[in-house]
Structures are given as structure tokens and as C-alpha cells.
Design an enzyme around this catalytic site. Structure first.
Site, PDB file in Angstrom:
ATOM      1  N   LYS A   1      -6.483  -3.598  11.897  1.00  0.00           N
ATOM      2  CA  LYS A   1      -5.558  -4.389  11.079  1.00  0.00           C
ATOM      3  C   LYS A   1      -5.755  -4.045   9.621  1.00  0.00           C
ATOM      4  O   LYS A   1      -6.874  -3.922   9.148  1.00  0.00           O
ATOM      5  CB  LYS A   1      -5.868  -5.874  11.312  1.00  0.00           C
TER       6      LYS A   1
ATOM      7  N   LYS B   1     -14.364  -6.551   6.119  1.00  0.00           N
ATOM      8  CA  LYS B   1     -13.800  -7.888   5.868  1.00  0.00           C
ATOM      9  C   LYS B   1     -13.668  -8.661   7.180  1.00  0.00           C
ATOM     10  O   LYS B   1     -14.014  -9.836   7.259  1.00  0.00           O
ATOM     11  CB  LYS B   1     -12.416  -7.777   5.224  1.00  0.00           C
TER      12      LYS B   1
ATOM     13  N   LYS C   1      -5.675   0.860   7.822  1.00  0.00           N
ATOM     14  CA  LYS C   1      -4.993   0.885   6.527  1.00  0.00           C
ATOM     15  C   LYS C   1      -3.965   1.989   6.511  1.00  0.00           C
ATOM     16  O   LYS C   1      -4.117   3.008   7.200  1.00  0.00           O
ATOM     17  CB  LYS C   1      -5.987   1.132   5.390  1.00  0.00           C
TER      18      LYS C   1
ATOM     19  N   THR D   1      -4.734 -14.357  -0.507  1.00  0.00           N
ATOM     20  CA  THR D   1      -5.804 -13.568  -1.131  1.00  0.00           C
ATOM     21  C   THR D   1      -6.324 -14.305  -2.357  1.00  0.00           C
ATOM     22  O   THR D   1      -7.530 -14.481  -2.538  1.00  0.00           O
ATOM     23  CB  THR D   1      -5.279 -12.164  -1.507  1.00  0.00           C
TER      24      THR D   1
ATOM     25  N   ASN E   1       0.467  -9.630  -6.813  1.00  0.00           N
ATOM     26  CA  ASN E   1       0.317 -10.703  -5.830  1.00  0.00           C
ATOM     27  C   ASN E   1      -1.013 -11.432  -6.019  1.00  0.00           C
ATOM     28  O   ASN E   1      -1.059 -12.645  -6.192  1.00  0.00           O
ATOM     29  CB  ASN E   1       0.433 -10.118  -4.413  1.00  0.00           C
TER      30      ASN E   1
ATOM     31  N   SER F   1      -3.566 -13.490   7.457  1.00  0.00           N
ATOM     32  CA  SER F   1      -2.801 -12.558   8.299  1.00  0.00           C
ATOM     33  C   SER F   1      -3.177 -12.771   9.768  1.00  0.00           C
ATOM     34  O   SER F   1      -2.332 -12.740  10.662  1.00  0.00           O
ATOM     35  CB  SER F   1      -3.110 -11.108   7.917  1.00  0.00           C
TER      36      SER F   1
HETATM   37  P1  NAD Z   1       0.436  -5.705  -6.576  1.00  0.00           P
HETATM   38  O1  NAD Z   1       1.124  -4.429  -6.393  1.00  0.00           O
HETATM   39  O2  NAD Z   1       1.152  -6.967  -6.276  1.00  0.00           O
HETATM   40  O3  NAD Z   1      -0.077  -5.796  -8.111  1.00  0.00           O
HETATM   41  C1  NAD Z   1      -0.877  -4.824  -8.711  1.00  0.00           C
HETATM   42  C2  NAD Z   1      -1.110  -5.205 -10.180  1.00  0.00           C
HETATM   43  O4  NAD Z   1      -1.998  -4.241 -10.740  1.00  0.00           O
HETATM   44  C3  NAD Z   1       0.172  -5.156 -11.020  1.00  0.00           C
HETATM   45  O5  NAD Z   1       0.137  -6.157 -12.018  1.00  0.00           O
HETATM   46  C4  NAD Z   1       0.098  -3.775 -11.667  1.00  0.00           C
HETATM   47  O6  NAD Z   1       0.810  -3.675 -12.887  1.00  0.00           O
HETATM   48  C5  NAD Z   1      -1.395  -3.662 -11.901  1.00  0.00           C
HETATM   49  N1  NAD Z   1      -1.837  -2.274 -12.048  1.00  0.00           N
HETATM   50  C6  NAD Z   1      -1.409  -1.196 -11.356  1.00  0.00           C
HETATM   51  N2  NAD Z   1      -2.005  -0.082 -11.824  1.00  0.00           N
HETATM   52  C7  NAD Z   1      -2.833  -0.492 -12.817  1.00  0.00           C
HETATM   53  C8  NAD Z   1      -3.711   0.189 -13.696  1.00  0.00           C
HETATM   54  N3  NAD Z   1      -3.848   1.508 -13.652  1.00  0.00           N
HETATM   55  N4  NAD Z   1      -4.418  -0.551 -14.584  1.00  0.00           N
HETATM   56  C9  NAD Z   1      -4.267  -1.901 -14.659  1.00  0.00           C
HETATM   57  N5  NAD Z   1      -3.438  -2.587 -13.857  1.00  0.00           N
HETATM   58  C10 NAD Z   1      -2.740  -1.885 -12.960  1.00  0.00           C
HETATM   59  O7  NAD Z   1      -0.918  -5.590  -5.758  1.00  0.00           O
HETATM   60  P2  NAD Z   1      -1.814  -6.764  -5.139  1.00  0.00           P
HETATM   61  O8  NAD Z   1      -1.342  -7.033  -3.770  1.00  0.00           O
HETATM   62  O9  NAD Z   1      -1.947  -7.863  -6.136  1.00  0.00           O
HETATM   63  O10 NAD Z   1      -3.200  -5.985  -4.997  1.00  0.00           O
HETATM   64  C11 NAD Z   1      -4.095  -5.835  -6.100  1.00  0.00           C
HETATM   65  C12 NAD Z   1      -5.462  -5.474  -5.549  1.00  0.00           C
HETATM   66  O11 NAD Z   1      -5.893  -6.480  -4.651  1.00  0.00           O
HETATM   67  C13 NAD Z   1      -5.495  -4.156  -4.761  1.00  0.00           C
HETATM   68  O12 NAD Z   1      -6.747  -3.540  -4.944  1.00  0.00           O
HETATM   69  C14 NAD Z   1      -5.359  -4.622  -3.338  1.00  0.00           C
HETATM   70  O13 NAD Z   1      -5.867  -3.690  -2.408  1.00  0.00           O
HETATM   71  C15 NAD Z   1      -6.180  -5.886  -3.386  1.00  0.00           C
HETATM   72  N6  NAD Z   1      -5.887  -6.801  -2.291  1.00  0.00           N
HETATM   73  C16 NAD Z   1      -4.649  -7.371  -2.168  1.00  0.00           C
HETATM   74  C17 NAD Z   1      -4.411  -8.212  -1.087  1.00  0.00           C
HETATM   75  C18 NAD Z   1      -3.088  -8.917  -0.916  1.00  0.00           C
HETATM   76  O14 NAD Z   1      -2.971  -9.694   0.051  1.00  0.00           O
HETATM   77  N7  NAD Z   1      -2.118  -8.722  -1.785  1.00  0.00           N
HETATM   78  C19 NAD Z   1      -5.412  -8.457  -0.145  1.00  0.00           C
HETATM   79  C20 NAD Z   1      -6.659  -7.881  -0.323  1.00  0.00           C
HETATM   80  C21 NAD Z   1      -6.879  -7.039  -1.398  1.00  0.00           C
END
Ligand code: NAD
Length: 420
Positions: free
Chosen positions: A76, A100, A112, A196, A227, A354
Site C-alpha cells: 500500500k 509506517k 509506492k 496526515t 495537503n 487509508s
Molecule cells: P502537496 O503536493 O499537497 O504539497 C507539497 C508542498 O510542498 C507545496 O506547498 C509545494 O509548493 C511545496 N514544495 C514543493 N517543492 C518544494 C521545494 N523544492 N521547496 C519547498 N517547498 C516545496 O504534497 P503533500 O501531500 O502535502 O506532501 C508533502 C510531504 O508529505 C511529502 O513528502 C509527502 O510524501 C509527505 N506525506 C504526505 C501524505 C499525505 O497524505 N498527503 C502522507 C504521508 C507523507
């Protein structure tokens, strides 16, 4: 080793993950064969996806799906749409998903996926075509009892809906359990979108208790306003913390008196971009070194490195993003007595809800938001405490403690199955 090579090795997320897995398995007393099994995904598929673009041309996109270990159950994990996606990154991300699942005790292994593309430059219809094309390309190896995708960077519930629709058409039956992070009307779960950030908020609260920091009035800096970052900013703001800094891919905003989070949430776009609207910005590098109590990297990998780890002012660093801190930086922060809550624990709220979504799909009976939140709270608090205790009793940093707990169930399941 040349300086450049050394740095490249330290920011190689797969190599650093493998080195901690090795340490964790050694500490638990497993033989080298177990490490050989765990260090790479058991399955890695690379696909080429032809997509008709709006201007009539055809572009061929490259996508990946990694399945790390399915000894415990189906794999997953999310699908990332980003120009910098690499095979190595997807492999590392699948290993983190396994960890996780082990930490929050889900009946899953890690998976992934990713597509090399920039959704910010694609139209709605082009995004739909690439999403559907990806599902057609990987359909043989995924499914509700094989491997269950979900959202990640630059993917959302709309993309999950297209993917679900494509999969259901291929299989000729509706299969809501094929994917999570769906819109509510297609079998999504209450609380999934903010899960998250909810999990991160619970970890921040538990870490603050250990450090004797009151959340009310605590100064918080969050890198990333997507997010994870934007919901987190809202939750921290609502809990009485002062969010003094946030950022996106284009820059960062800072106000020592506290930013107007509701206004920023209102103005952010669907990719988590908001700083473009402001003239006075600082860089992401400056943001990480701001004076604050709690720092949350919630954007991308390799943000806290040996270069800036000595400059971090926060007493607590909670990794909402996957892999934001290098191993050398982990060592420096731990030495400086900064409490680092590792990604595999802090961001496990997403996969936990999830899992709840998948359970609800399988039973066809749906829970209220309160039920989901109550179950998530219990899981996150219990997991934090287990890891914190282990780190104290075995005198290891929180990351290694988290890896030890995360890898144990998978290693045991692999042993019982007779694989090692
Ligand atoms: P998202 O796409 O919704 O948001 C990403 C954010 O990071 C945006 O604000 C973007 O502008 C910013 N960003 C992108 N590149 C950047 C850079 N070079 N420098 C600074 N900021 C930058 O993504 P998300 O879902 O919020 O995920 C963010 C992190 O959290 C990732 O590492 C993701 O793997 C992790 N994560 C997310 C979830 C989830 O459920 N959304 C779960 C576990 C882990």
C-alpha cells in the site's frame, strides 16, 4: 571520498534508508539474509505511458510502481506526480511505507508509485489521461488484495477517482477498495484528507509534552503548504500555537507575531502555492533556520542536512514530509538534544486512515468522522509512546527506534513464511 561524492551519498534517500534498516535488523538480531530481502522492493515495475496532449501531440511519460514486501499483506502506498520522481526515490518511499505500516500495526506491506510529470503545467484532461494510462499500465500487479494506491505529492482525490474508474472498467466490477483517498461519494473515508496532518499534530502534542513545551503560544514553522502543511497550519493555529513561518516551492513567509493562517488557506492554490502573492518573502533555506519551538518540514526530501543542522533553532523537529532530514543531520540534531520525530512515525496518519477507508470499503459500512478520529488518535499516541520508550531504553535515536519497530513485524512474517 571527494566532498561532492560524500554529499551525493548522504542525500541518496535509498542508500540512507538501507543503512538504517541494516542497523535496525542488526539490533534486533536478524541474519544478513533478512537485510538482503528488505533492502530493495520485491517487485519494481517501470512503465511508459503514451498520452495524447491537448495540442494533438503525443507525449510518453515514464511511471513506476514499487512493492517493497508483501509478507504481512497487500502492499500500500501513494502515487506521486512530480518532475523529479526517480526510480530510487520510489523504491525508498516504498520501504518507508512498509515501516509506517509496521509502526502503526496495519496488515500491509509498503508500496509506492510515481510518474515523471509536472501537473502544474498540464490541463485537467491531460491529467486525467495520464492517470488512466498509469492504471492501465500497472493493472496486472495492483488490486484491492494486491497493492492499493493512494494520493501523494501533487495527486489528489480527483486523480484517485479517475484511477478507480479506470481500474473498475478494466476489471468490470466496481472496486472501491482498489484505491484510497477517494472522494467521499466514491467510498472515501471521513477524515482522510486531513489525516496526515492530524497524525502530525498528535505527534507534535506528544513530543511537546516530553519537552515540557505548551502548545498554546508555541512558535511553529512549517515548510510546505500542500495537503500535509496547510491542514497542519490550521490545526496548530486552532490549538493556540503561533505559526510564524510557512513556505511553498517558490519561497517562504515569516511574521514573528504569527501569520494569518485562515487568509493564507483561503488564497492557496490546489498545488499548495501561496507565496507568489506576496512581495516580502524569505527563502526556504532561511525559513528552516528561523527562531521557533517546533519545526515541521512538510514538503520534500533532504531539507535538513549537515550544512544547516547546526543552525536549526527549534527544540522539536517533526517530519511530516518523507525523508526531509539526512542521516548526518539526524545525528547532529540528536546530539544537540533536539527531539526529532521521524517521518515513518509522524506522517503515518495518512496510511492509517487509508487503511480505515479500505476496511470500510471491504465491509460496506461507513464510520463517522468522530469514529475515524478517535481510532486515529489511539493508534498515533500508542505508536509514539512505543517508539519514544524504545529509544530511551535502547539508547538509540527516535529514527532507529522507529525503524526497529517498523521492520519487526515484516521480518517475523517473512520468517514464518519461510522466506528467510
Ligand atoms: P502537496 O503536493 O499537497 O504539497 C507539497 C508542498 O510542498 C507545496 O506547498 C509545494 O509548493 C511545496 N514544495 C514543493 N517543492 C518544494 C521545494 N523544492 N521547496 C519547498 N517547498 C516545496 O504534497 P503533500 O501531500 O502535502 O506532501 C508533502 C510531504 O508529505 C511529502 O513528502 C509527502 O510524501 C509527505 N506525506 C504526505 C501524505 C499525505 O497524505 N498527503 C502522507 C504521508 C507523507
Amino acid at each position: 571520498m571527494a566532498e561532492q561524492e560524500k554529499r551525493a551519498e548522504q542525500t541518496d534517500v535509498l542508500a540512507s534508508t538501507q543503512s538504517v534498516i541494516k542497523k535496525a535488523l542488526d539490533k534486533l538480531g536478524y541474519p544478513d539474509e533478512m537485510y538482503e530481502l528488505m533492502k530493495e522492493p520485491i517487485r519494481m515495475l517501470t512503465v511508459r505511458i503514451p498520452v495524447r496532449m491537448d495540442d494533438g501531440s503525443t507525449r510518453i511519460f515514464t511511471g513506476f510502481r514499487a512493492q517493497h514486501n508483501d509478507s504481512v499483506g497487500p502492499t500500500k502506498g501513494g502515487v506521486r506526480f512530480h518532475p523529479n520522481v526517480t526510480e530510487k526515490e520510489v523504491k525508498a518511499l516504498s520501504i518507508w511505507m512498509s515501516l509506517k505500516a509496521g509502526i502503526v500495526d496495519l496488515p500491509y506491506g509498503g508500496g509506492k508509485g510515481g510518474i515523471i510529470c509536472d501537473p502544474r503545467e498540464m490541463s485537467f484532461r491531460e491529467l486525467e489521461r495520464v492517470s488512466r494510462g498509469y492504471v492501465r499500465a500497472i493493472s496486472q500487479i495492483v488490486g484491492p488484495t494486491k497493492d492499493i494506491p493512494a494520493p501523494d505529492v501533487f495527486t489528489n482525490s480527483q486523480i484517485m477517482a479517475w484511477m478507480l474508474d479506470e481500474y473498475s472498467r478494466i476489471r468490470e466490477f466496481d472496486s472501491p477498495g482498489f484505491i484510497t483517498g477517494k472522494p467521499l461519494v466514491l467510498g472515501g473515508s471521513h477524515g482522510r484528507e486531513s489525516a496526515t496532518a492530524k497524525g502530525v499534530t498528535i505527534c507534535i502534542r506528544e513530543a511537546a509534552k516530553k519537552k515540557g513545551i505548551d502548545i498554546e503560544g508555541a512558535r511553529v514553522v512549517i515548510q510546505g503548504f500542500g495537503n500535509a502543511g496547510s491542514f497542519l497550519a490550521k490545526f496548530m493555529h486552532d490549538a493556540g500555537a503561533i505559526v510564524v513561518g510557512i513556505s511553498d516551492a517558490y519561497g517562504a513567509l515569516y511574521d514573528p507575531e504569527g501569520l494569518d493562517i485562515d487568509y493564507l488557506l483561503d488564497r492557496r492554490d490546489s498545488f499548495g502555492t501561496v507565496t507568489k502573492l506576496f512581495k516580502e518573502t524569505i527563502t526556504n533555506e532561511e525559513l528552516l533556520e528561523l527562531d521557533c519551538d517546533i519545526l515541521v518540514p512538510a514538503a520534500i526530501e533532504n531539507q535538513i542536512t549537515e550544512k544547516n543542522a547546526h543552525e536549526i533553532k527549534a527544540s522539536i523537529v517533526v517530519e511530516a514530509a518523507n525523508g526531509p532530514t539526512t542521516m548526518e543531520a539526524t545525528r547532529i540534531l540528536t546530539e544537540r538534544d533536539i527531539l526529532l520525530v521521524p517521518d515513518v512515525l509522524a506522517s503515518a496518519g495518512g496510511v492509517t486512515v487509508s487503511y480505515f477507508e479500505w476496511v470500510q470499503n471491504n465491509q460496506g459500512y461507513y464510520w463517522t468522522e468522530e469514529e475515524v478520529e478517535g481510532k486515529l488518535e489511539a493508534v498515533m499516541v500508542g505508536s509514539f509512546e512505543n517508539i519514544y520508550k524504545l529509544s530511551r531504553t535502547r539508547k538509540v535515536d527516535m529514527r532507529l527506534a522507529a525503524y526497529m519497530i517498523g521492520v519487526r513485524k515484516m521480518a517475523e512474517a517473512s520468517r514464518f513464511r519461510g522466506w528467510v
